[in-house]
Design an enzyme around this catalytic site. Structure first.
Site, short mmCIF file in Angstrom:
data_model
loop_
_atom_site.label_atom_id
_atom_site.label_comp_id
_atom_site.label_asym_id
_atom_site.label_seq_id
_atom_site.Cartn_x
_atom_site.Cartn_y
_atom_site.Cartn_z
N GLU A 81 -68.69 36.72 -9.70
CA GLU A 81 -69.16 35.92 -8.73
C GLU A 81 -69.06 36.95 -7.39
O GLU A 81 -69.63 36.65 -6.56
CB GLU A 81 -68.33 34.80 -8.57
CG GLU A 81 -68.28 33.16 -9.19
CD GLU A 81 -68.20 33.53 -10.55
OE1 GLU A 81 -67.59 34.19 -11.02
OE2 GLU A 81 -68.51 32.14 -11.16
N HIS A 150 -61.11 23.45 -12.67
CA HIS A 150 -62.96 22.68 -12.85
C HIS A 150 -63.39 21.40 -12.43
O HIS A 150 -63.91 21.40 -12.90
CB HIS A 150 -63.08 23.11 -14.48
CG HIS A 150 -63.35 24.12 -15.37
ND1 HIS A 150 -62.40 25.58 -15.19
CD2 HIS A 150 -64.94 24.95 -16.56
CE1 HIS A 150 -63.34 26.73 -15.66
NE2 HIS A 150 -63.89 26.14 -16.29
#
Lengths: 347, 321
Positions: A81, A150
């Site tokens: 990322e 998440h």
């Protein structure tokens, strides 16, 4: 055309990529898999792509031609990322219009330096000459039992940082119109979708120029007794609360800000002038959630119209537990929205 | 042997950078500089030699020790110093300061105050170049300690898998502030890490213009052939502390003096240029004098430049079109 939230997003990316060669998509699992939630399904094929995703995996022992990246319009990144978010910035600085897909907005945390220190600040601290036409999009929130790391909401952290535009659509049409605006904007836009909305269907104009401006809240339901402000999944929940309230003779106006930056306070103030009461509800934690910013600002601007303090609802101050019963005990429920509306009406 | 015109350019750039850093140091000592600056004194050969073959369509990202890269990549001394002094005439209108000095029109994607922060950005620039089918390169400058940041590793991998025209340049000056590289870094030669990413890696003398040039051109040509990135490591020494005001308890004066006396890139390349018949001592002296005069003018300009107007503090957060 009636389509799903996910397909609306996908179709806008396809149409914008066809319109402008400099637009491309990169992210995890965006090729063959079409993105973990299908937002890039067959995007490659539609854009004339070939290669890995077109092959019969696992039969072919194919050496990937690295130069395909030059012409690939939608391609996989490794799980990096910080690396690929930063690469999005770099590409945006040199004439491209990247759309970086984050698999989960929670993963923005892995690349937070690139978002907050690099992307948000580049234009301003370099003297205002740079244009950063970068979109970072992905989904957040509860709804799939993905648990604490998440299922978070990220917009409150990100709204806090100057230099980032934020859009958070609650319907397929809003997703389409806002995404097109985001892609054509020469500024960094964080496009926050919700995992539980992807399959929701809605009427989306069949217009390749359909755009919704940023900084324009949408009144999803008109009413006169109380204003409910909500985003993403909670727009739907607020509408359900409004139905319940209507059965009890209370008329609730539901407003979806659609973009948190720029934020349309005017529409909220106009509403409060009419109703005198406001409830702000979001999935994000209540403590220092974006509702605090909005409540404070609306109070400042519309104090004399308010008949009660603004009520805020948000997730309790603990991580999002995995168990569904626990999760429901943490995030605001519809009956809590109803109760909050009654509270500000002193009913 | 480097061709005369370019050799003179490099020699001039090194002088400009040396003068700039010393001028900045002097202003800092006179309390005329806000905050601290991180001086490139002693490392001039790397930025100058590398940038001598780049155009404004090639990109660089730099570090907190970015004045050298900035000047080598085409910055004018006066606007650069004005930025260090936070003036309205600075490259970033006084909004960036020393650690965020940038000039996108020259392909300088900025100094970066976050260690390792610029490396992915350079990768992105390389990605853009490749997607635009251009014959340009993206150079990422970073220090030895940045090679321990996650972004270094992610970036090398990305550039490798996508075969991007990126040249990663590690300026190894032996320290991350006070932490010696031998204490923080698992390899002696940082270029060894290239093997972990399947790309070539080379270590060279960061104070030897010709060696830097040879290794850089090799990497640049590889990139332009579409073969992908290279990791170059140049060993060098920063003459000054990490930042202006650093008491430097972590190294001895003898250590630094050794580099000053034996490995001064300007003195040494000057000798080489004379040996190779590229210039006479007079020519070199003239270059040095001109560079000094230019710096004096830059100081004059920066000191007398106006402050930015606070009334415009909210301008340019976004591009409004």
């Amino acid at each position: 055309m009636k389509t799903t939230y996910a397909k609306a997003i996908r179709d806008v990316m396809a149409s914008e990529m066809k319109r402008d060669d400099s637009v491309f998509v990169m992210g995890e699992d965006v090729e063959v898999l079409g993105g973990i939630f299908g937002c890039t399904r067959d995007l490659n094929k539609e854009l004339g792509g070939d290669g890995y995703y077109a092959l019969d995996i696992p039969n072919k022992d194919r050496e990937v031609q690295h130069d395909e990246i030059a012409d690939a319009r939608c391609f996989n990144t490794p799980i990096s990322e910080a690396g690929f978010i930063g690469a999005g910035l770099g590409a945006a600085c040199v004439g491209m219009r990247p759309i970086v897909e984050l698999m989960y907005w929670d993963f923005a945390l892995v690349g937070m330096d690139q978002i907050v220190n690099q992307i948000a600040k580049t234009r301003y601290i370099f003297g205002g000459k740079a244009r950063i036409p970068l979109v970072i999009r992905g989904q957040e929130g509860i709804g799939r039992g993905n648990a604490a790391t998440h299922s978070q909401s990220m917009e409150s952290y990100l709204m806090h940082c100057p230099g980032l535009k934020i859009a958070c659509p609650s319907t397929a049409a809003d997703a389409a119109g806002l995404l097109r605006t985001a892609i054509r904007d020469d500024n960094p836009v964080l496009f926050i979708e919700h995992k539980a909305l992807y399959k929701e269907k809605g009427e989306v104009p069949d217009d390749p120029e359909f755009m919704i401006p940023f900084g324009k809240a949408d009144i999803k339901r008109e009413g006169k007794d109380v204003t409910i402000v909500a985003n993403l999944l909670y727009v739907g929940r607020a509408l359900q609360a409004a139905e319940q309230l209507a059965a009890e003779g209370i008329s609730a106006e539901v407003i979806d800000p659609r973009t948190l930056c720029p934020f349309d306070y005017d529409t909220l103030v106009e509403s409060v002038k009419k109703t005198g009461r406001m409830v702000i509800v979001h999935e994000d934690h209540k403590v220092a959630g974006w509702s605090a910013q909005v409540a404070s600002e609306v109070t400042s601007r519309a104090f004399k119209y308010l008949d009660a303090p603004i009520e805020r609802l948000g997730a309790k101050q603990c991580p999002l537990a995995f168990n569904l019963g626990l999760e429901n005990a943490i995030v605001p429920q519809i009956d809590e929205i109803v109760a909050a509306c009654k509270k500000v009406l002193y009913k | 042997m480097i061709e005369r015109e370019r050799a003179l350019w490099i020699y001039n750039k090194m002088n400009e950078i040396r003068n700039f850093e010393e001028a900045a140091y002097k202003l800092f000592e006179e309390n005329k500089l806000r905050g601290s600056v991180h001086l490139y004194t002693g490392e001039e050969a790397i930025a100058s030699t590398v940038c001598s073959t780049l155009t404004e369509k090639d990109y660089i990202t730099s570090t907190h020790r970015g004045h050298g890269h900035c000047i080598a990549k085409g910055a004018e001394l006066d606007k650069a110093l004005a930025e260090l002094m936070g003036k309205a005439t600075g490259y970033c209108k006084g909004r960036g300061g020393s650690m965020h000095i940038a000039d996108l029109s020259q392909g300088n994607l900025g100094a970066n105050a976050i260690v390792g922060g610029g490396i992915p950005i350079a990768v992105g620039a390389g990605l853009g170049i490749k997607k635009q089918h251009r014959q340009n390169v993206s150079v990422s400058f970073f220090g030895d300690s940045a090679s321990n940041e996650g972004t270094f590793h992610e970036s090398l991998n990305l550039a490798a898998i996508w075969r991007l025209p990126v040249i990663f340049i590690c300026e190894n000056n032996g320290f991350g502030i006070s932490v010696p590289t031998w204490q923080s870094t698992s390899v002696k030669n940082i270029s060894d890490r290239a093997a972990g990413y399947g790309i070539p890696g080379f270590t060279g003398d960061g104070n030897d213009v010709e060696e830097i040039d040879r290794l850089f051109l090799q990497a640049k040509e590889r990139a332009l052939r579409g073969e992908g990135p290279t990791l170059l490591e140049f060993k060098t020494c920063r003459w000054r502390g990490h930042w202006t005001g650093d008491p430097e308890p972590y190294r001895t004066k003898e250590e630094v003096n050794f580099w000053k006396e034996n490995k001064d890139p300007i003195k040494n390349y000057g000798k080489v240029m004379i040996e190779q018949g590229l210039a006479t001592q007079e020519e070199l002296d003239e270059i040095a004098a001109k560079a000094k005069a230019k710096m004096d003018a830059a100081v004059e300009f920066a000191v007398n430049s106006p402050e930015p107007d606070p009334a415009h503090v909210l301008d340019d957060v976004f591009y409004e079109g």
